[in-house]
Write a protein that holds these residues in place. Structure first.
Motif, short mmCIF file in Angstrom:
data_model
loop_
_atom_site.label_atom_id
_atom_site.label_comp_id
_atom_site.label_asym_id
_atom_site.label_seq_id
_atom_site.Cartn_x
_atom_site.Cartn_y
_atom_site.Cartn_z
N LEU A 117 2.95 -14.96 1.50
CA LEU A 117 4.09 -15.02 1.15
C LEU A 117 4.60 -13.88 1.98
CD1 LEU A 117 7.31 -15.74 -0.02
CD2 LEU A 117 6.85 -14.79 -1.74
N LEU A 118 3.96 -12.63 1.69
CA LEU A 118 4.48 -11.59 1.71
C LEU A 118 3.79 -10.92 3.18
CD1 LEU A 118 4.01 -10.43 -1.69
CD2 LEU A 118 5.54 -10.08 -0.87
N THR A 119 3.38 -11.66 4.21
CA THR A 119 2.86 -11.57 5.43
C THR A 119 3.73 -10.73 6.21
OG1 THR A 119 0.96 -13.34 4.81
CG2 THR A 119 1.58 -12.52 7.55
N GLY A 120 3.52 -9.95 7.01
CA GLY A 120 4.44 -9.44 8.42
C GLY A 120 5.46 -8.44 6.96
N SER A 121 4.87 -8.51 5.95
CA SER A 121 6.17 -6.97 5.25
C SER A 121 6.01 -5.89 5.71
CB SER A 121 5.36 -7.64 3.52
OG SER A 121 4.91 -7.08 3.35
N SER A 122 6.61 -4.50 5.12
CA SER A 122 6.65 -3.38 5.58
C SER A 122 5.87 -2.45 5.00
CB SER A 122 8.42 -2.99 5.59
OG SER A 122 8.84 -3.21 3.86
N GLY A 123 5.25 -2.95 4.28
CA GLY A 123 4.02 -2.00 3.61
C GLY A 123 5.33 -2.03 2.08
N SER A 124 6.21 -2.95 1.99
CA SER A 124 6.46 -1.97 0.10
C SER A 124 6.29 -3.31 -0.99
CB SER A 124 8.34 -2.29 0.51
OG SER A 124 8.54 -3.12 0.36
N THR A 125 5.47 -4.35 -0.20
CA THR A 125 4.30 -4.79 -1.50
C THR A 125 3.02 -4.95 -1.31
OG1 THR A 125 4.63 -7.13 0.39
CG2 THR A 125 6.69 -6.54 -1.52
N LEU A 126 2.82 -5.16 -2.56
CA LEU A 126 0.85 -5.25 -2.86
C LEU A 126 1.30 -6.92 -3.50
CD1 LEU A 126 -1.66 -3.49 -2.43
CD2 LEU A 126 -0.78 -2.88 -4.95
N VAL A 127 -0.63 -7.38 -3.42
CA VAL A 127 -0.90 -8.72 -3.63
C VAL A 127 -2.25 -8.37 -4.25
CG1 VAL A 127 -1.08 -11.00 -4.47
CG2 VAL A 127 0.50 -10.38 -2.83
N THR A 128 -2.18 -8.05 -6.03
CA THR A 128 -3.20 -7.20 -6.70
C THR A 128 -3.53 -8.03 -7.64
OG1 THR A 128 -5.01 -5.08 -7.13
CG2 THR A 128 -2.74 -5.96 -7.89
N ARG A 129 -5.30 -8.56 -7.75
CA ARG A 129 -5.71 -8.70 -8.99
C ARG A 129 -5.09 -8.46 -10.16
NH1 ARG A 129 -9.03 -13.32 -9.41
NH2 ARG A 129 -9.53 -13.28 -7.27
N ALA A 130 -5.18 -9.39 -11.33
CA ALA A 130 -5.31 -8.28 -12.65
C ALA A 130 -5.83 -9.29 -14.44
CB ALA A 130 -3.86 -8.25 -13.11
N ASP A 131 -5.79 -8.62 -14.96
CA ASP A 131 -6.39 -9.73 -16.44
C ASP A 131 -5.08 -9.69 -17.43
OD1 ASP A 131 -6.96 -10.78 -18.43
OD2 ASP A 131 -8.58 -8.23 -18.81
N ARG A 133 -4.71 -10.75 -20.32
CA ARG A 133 -4.87 -10.11 -21.13
C ARG A 133 -4.80 -8.33 -20.95
NH1 ARG A 133 -5.88 -13.53 -25.36
NH2 ARG A 133 -6.33 -15.78 -25.20
N ARG A 134 -4.94 -7.43 -19.95
CA ARG A 134 -5.06 -6.19 -20.15
C ARG A 134 -4.02 -5.90 -19.15
NH1 ARG A 134 -9.91 -3.78 -19.53
NH2 ARG A 134 -9.47 -1.31 -20.60
N PRO A 135 -2.57 -6.48 -19.02
CA PRO A 135 -2.15 -5.19 -17.47
C PRO A 135 -1.58 -4.54 -17.52
CG PRO A 135 -0.92 -6.59 -19.57
CD PRO A 135 -1.96 -6.70 -20.02
N GLU A 136 -2.21 -3.39 -18.56
CA GLU A 136 -1.75 -2.23 -18.16
C GLU A 136 -3.00 -1.41 -17.22
OE1 GLU A 136 -4.91 -1.93 -21.32
OE2 GLU A 136 -2.96 -3.62 -20.97
N THR A 137 -4.15 -2.09 -17.48
CA THR A 137 -5.26 -1.91 -15.82
C THR A 137 -4.47 -2.21 -14.70
OG1 THR A 137 -5.86 -4.31 -15.89
CG2 THR A 137 -7.19 -2.92 -17.49
N VAL A 138 -3.43 -2.71 -14.21
CA VAL A 138 -3.34 -2.34 -13.00
C VAL A 138 -2.48 -1.41 -12.79
CG1 VAL A 138 -0.90 -3.48 -11.79
CG2 VAL A 138 -1.76 -5.08 -13.02
N ALA A 139 -2.37 -0.52 -13.42
CA ALA A 139 -2.00 0.75 -12.76
C ALA A 139 -3.30 1.39 -12.60
CB ALA A 139 -1.45 1.61 -14.07
N ASP A 140 -4.69 1.11 -12.55
CA ASP A 140 -5.37 2.14 -12.57
C ASP A 140 -6.01 1.43 -11.12
OD1 ASP A 140 -6.08 3.14 -14.79
OD2 ASP A 140 -7.27 1.06 -15.60
N LEU A 147 0.80 2.78 -3.64
CA LEU A 147 2.86 2.42 -3.77
C LEU A 147 3.74 3.37 -5.10
CD1 LEU A 147 4.32 -0.07 -2.04
CD2 LEU A 147 3.56 -1.80 -3.50
N ILE A 148 2.73 2.87 -5.84
CA ILE A 148 3.93 2.85 -6.77
C ILE A 148 4.29 4.74 -7.29
CG2 ILE A 148 4.43 2.04 -9.60
CD1 ILE A 148 5.60 0.40 -7.03
#
Length: 269
Positions: A117-131, A133-140, A147-148
């Motif tokens: 979906l995000l192919t060709g986006s301007s670099g303002s988006t990111l797709v990453t894997r997350a647990d 049950r531990r969503p705070e690890t996204v910030a690591d 980006l953020i």
């Protein structure tokens, strides 16, 4: 082309997946036979399931628009589900082209479609894997940190995520850790399934979802309020999805409780 013909390599097509079931209820095409069978069984027990999924999706869009108008330009959507028209990135950038969005999930099919979906986006988006049950690890994740900017307002979105955490105290701990990551002016957008309108259906729904990759735990209003108590809920507080700041001319829902989903937006003061 049948969905099974373009499934990502290694994708499990035999185990029903809650994100893909949700996609089917929304009228999407990114679901498989196992998912559709569970969804059709669910519709026999809860005939309002399609309406409930639609109202959930519309709530997320309204919440994102509200936050953009409040000045929020950074969103982290954890448990992103499958791409659908009106996703977080589309809604945010329509009002604020400079908005930045992270999509995080644990399902390879979800991640594959989100990246497409995000192919060709301007670099303002990111797709990453997350647990989930531990969503705070996204910030690591170093890419997320590039980006953020966590010194500026960020909104975490937990859309149909918290009810996959069985223990209420553990779910509250997840929310508390997200709260600690946010600066003042940060927000939490959340939805949570509740069985309060039909407690008699809980057993039947549970049996339908037993084969899925993630079983959910419907909670009552008091429990959900306890989970998100770290945040100050903005008006109108914890409501059924269709009742949260409905837009003029929108679909009228005669029985909001039949969305079976409580939702809200919390602010870190």
């Amino acid at each position: 082309m049948a969905a099974e013909e373009w499934a990502p390599t290694g994708a499990d097509l035999t185990t029903p997946n809650t994100a893909r079931i949700y996609d089917y209820l929304l009228g999407g095409k990114d679901n498989y036979d196992a998912d559709r069978k569970v969804a059709e069984q669910l519709l026999k027990i809860i005939p309002e399931s399609r309406m409930a999924a639609r109202q959930n999706h519309l709530f997320i869009a309204r919440a994102v628009r509200f936050l953009v108008k409040e000045g929020v330009r950074q969103f982290i959507d954890i448990g992103t589900k499958l791409p659908a028209r009106g996703n977080v990135h589309e809604v945010a950038t329509e009002l604020a082209p400079d908005a930045r969005v992270v999509f995080a999930d644990s399902d390879p099919v979800v991640l594959s479609h989100a990246r497409a979906l995000l192919t060709g986006s301007s670099g303002s988006t990111l797709v990453t894997r997350a647990d989930l049950r531990r969503p705070e690890t996204v910030a690591d994740d170093p890419q997320v940190r590039r980006l953020i900017d966590f010194d500026r307002p960020v909104a975490f979105i937990l859309d149909r995520v918290l009810h996959f955490v069985e223990d209420t105290d553990e779910a509250a701990g997840v929310v508390g850790r997200l709260h600690a990551l946010l600066p003042p002016g940060g927000h939490l957008v959340f939805t949570h399934i509740t069985q309060e309108p039909r407690p008699d259906a809980g057993g039947d729904v549970g049996r339908v979802f037993q084969p899925t990759s993630g079983f959910f735990w419907g909670r009552g209003r008091d429990e959900i309020e306890r989970i998100v108590e770290a945040f100050e809920l903005v008006e109108p507080g914890l409501t059924y999805t269709s009742q949260w700041r409905p837009e003029p001319g929108g679909e009228e829902i005669a029985f909001p409780e039949r969305t079976y989903t409580l939702a809200g937006v919390g602010r870190r003061s």
